[in-house]
Design an enzyme around this catalytic site. Structure first.
Site, short mmCIF file in Angstrom:
data_model
loop_
_atom_site.label_atom_id
_atom_site.label_comp_id
_atom_site.label_asym_id
_atom_site.label_seq_id
_atom_site.Cartn_x
_atom_site.Cartn_y
_atom_site.Cartn_z
N GLY A 1 0.78 -1.23 0.00
CA GLY A 1 0.00 0.00 0.00
C GLY A 1 0.81 1.28 0.00
N THR B 1 9.49 -0.62 5.22
CA THR B 1 10.13 0.36 6.09
C THR B 1 11.63 0.38 5.85
OG1 THR B 1 8.44 0.21 7.81
CG2 THR B 1 10.64 0.91 8.50
N MET C 1 13.42 -8.00 15.23
CA MET C 1 12.88 -7.21 14.12
C MET C 1 14.03 -6.73 13.25
SD MET C 1 9.73 -5.08 15.79
CE MET C 1 8.22 -5.91 16.32
N LEU C 2 14.49 -7.63 12.39
CA LEU C 2 15.62 -7.37 11.52
C LEU C 2 15.28 -7.76 10.09
CD1 LEU C 2 18.43 -8.82 13.82
CD2 LEU C 2 18.01 -6.39 13.35
N ALA C 3 15.72 -6.96 9.14
CA ALA C 3 15.40 -7.22 7.74
C ALA C 3 15.92 -8.56 7.27
CB ALA C 3 15.97 -6.10 6.86
N HIS D 1 46.64 -10.23 5.45
CA HIS D 1 47.29 -9.19 6.25
C HIS D 1 47.74 -8.05 5.32
CE1 HIS D 1 49.87 -7.42 9.34
NE2 HIS D 1 50.82 -7.31 8.41
#
Length: 466
Positions: free
Chosen positions: A34, A41, A319-321, A445
């Site tokens: 929508g 988000t 709540m993590l993508a 290194h």
């Protein structure tokens, strides 16, 4: 009436990755969003625009502070905030178009409008012009994500009192920004405006920052932020906020008891967390009731109602993508008759400040509470060649391993680029690796990644560079 194998409600990282996987597996799929743009988000008003501002503000701070001068680069930069916001918007727009292209590539129907469930196997989509269309489907995947959690007694107007979305688009650099909440979002956005010139005060209910993160790492990170100029009011309960045309007065009092205080700021950012978004979703039409936190329960992504699945922020877990993405893939694979699985013990978390904080697996606090015997290996960036030559010596890496088996139980770090480096530990943990596996793996290194190897060596006491 359109007929589908899968209809996904929500076009964020969970939803659009689920749609891609469904398309790959030959399922007739529709994704309903929508917002008018895919990405949710995260892409539109979260992960991606915040990283654009974090990167730009870091470059600005390097140029205006002592960093460039120390390297022999003499400049006199000028902040062009409208341009900084414009490049952020351009990047986000390009990413949303990229996601839309992936829908076409994988033969997924992108349906613009707000979706709601209307009984078993039906999703009604209300378009911007008010018209409605019904999609009929064998499976509904709820991927509607989350929204900022409101703070009782504080009205967010996104003018003077803003949420995370408003903080991404302030019209000016505040003289004083107060951040309510010392979690990931508050510290990331606070650091953006701090680097651009704001005084930043963080007000947190708990007596520490980054709740849930390894305590030693969180304490070290707070010291680093304090050195950068952050001010902290910990153990403080916000009692109210009064906004005017020119600023905000925020009231708070010590949680442990004491005199009420007032702090004045140009803007207040409320970042106390996020809550699942299920408004107008029609869950009642299929007999689903969220818990008191608004979360929809799941059993391997199944809601308990046949043909209705749930992934991402709207259900349990961090709540993590990237967690939502993994769930989306696993959920679709189960719908397609395959095995779908997410290893919740190996979901990394990153705070994209400067320096970064990265964590995966169990913390020392967790292991102590569970009575698990463990060993610790630590290595400071002060002793890492690349970090030292680049003047990025704040922080350290810590690896936790089982005292008997040496299996890696967790890794926690604060320092330069640790958000990228933590993936190495995730891979090792996914394969049941031991600290010795990392310790005996040749690392290039000079790189910051050697800090991971040296910390792994430290588990058995043979760190070589410190």
């Amino acid at each position: 009436m359109a007929q589908y194998d899968v209809v996904i409600i929500g076009g964020g990282p969970g939803g659009y990755n689920a749609a891609i996987r469904a398309g790959q597996l030959g399922l007739k799929t529709a994704i309903v969003e929508g917002r008018g743009k895919l990405g949710g988000t995260c892409l539109n008003v979260g992960c991606m625009p915040s990283k654009a501002l974090l990167h730009a503000s870091e470059m600005y701070a390097s140029a205006t502070g002592p960093e460039f001068a120390k390297l022999g680069i003499e400049v006199k930069p000028k902040l062009n905030l409208p341009q900084m916001m414009a490049q952020k918007a351009e990047s986000v727009e390009a990413l949303t178009k990229g996601v839309e292209f992936l829908m076409k590539k994988n033969k997924v129907d992108y349906v613009k409008g707000w979706g709601r469930i209307d009984g078993a196997g039906k999703v009604v989509v209300k378009a911007e012009d008010g018209s409605e269309a019904t999609l009929e489907t064998k499976n509904i995947v709820i991927a509607t994500g989350s929204e900022p959690t409101p703070l009782p007694g504080v009205t967010i107007d996104n003018k003077r009192v803003v949420d995370s979305t408003g903080a991404l688009s302030l019209p000016e650099v505040p003289k004083h920004l107060v951040v309510v909440g010392a979690g990931v979002i508050g510290l990331e956005l606070g650091s953006v405006w701090k680097r651009l010139g704001a005084e930043v005060t963080v007000v947190e209910y708990l007596d520490r920052i980054l709740p849930g993160t390894d305590t030693e790492v969180a304490n070290a990170f707070q010291k680093i932020l304090t050195k950068q100029g952050f001010k902290f009011q910990l153990g403080a309960k916000v009692t109210g906020a009064t906004a005017s045309a020119k600023g905000v007065k925020l009231g708070f009092e010590p949680v442990a008891g004491g005199d009420a205080q007032t702090i004045e700021a140009d803007y207040v950012l409320v970042a106390i967390g996020r809550r699942p978004y299920t408004q107008g979703l029609g869950l009642e039409t299929v007999g689903i009731t969220p818990d008191k936190r608004g979360m929809i329960a799941n059993d391997h992504f199944k809601t308990g109602v046949a043909g209705v699945w749930v992934i991402g922020d709207v259900t349990s877990g961090p709540m993590l993508a990237h967690k939502a993405e993994d769930e989306g893939v696993a959920c679709i694979e189960m719908i397609a008759g395959k095995a779908g699985h997410v290893n919740y013990g190996i979901i990394p978390g990153v705070v994209y400040t400067s320096p970064e904080v990265a964590t995966v697996g169990q913390t020392e606090d967790d292991l102590k509470a569970a009575g698990v015997a463990y060993k610790v290996g630590k290595f400071p960036f002060l002793a890492n060649s690349r970090a030292k030559i680049n003047h990025e010596t704040d922080g350290f890496v810590k690896i936790l391993a089982d005292a008997k088996t040496d299996r890696i139980l967790g890794a926690h770090a604060v320092g330069p680029n640790v958000g990228d480096m933590i993936a190495e530990v995730c891979v090792a943990m996914e394969f049941g690796g031991a600290s010795e596996d990392i310790a005996r793996t040749c690392h290039p290194h000079p790189t910051r990644s050697e800090a991971i190897r040296q910390a792994a060596m430290g588990v058995e006491g043979w760190t070589m560079q410190a």
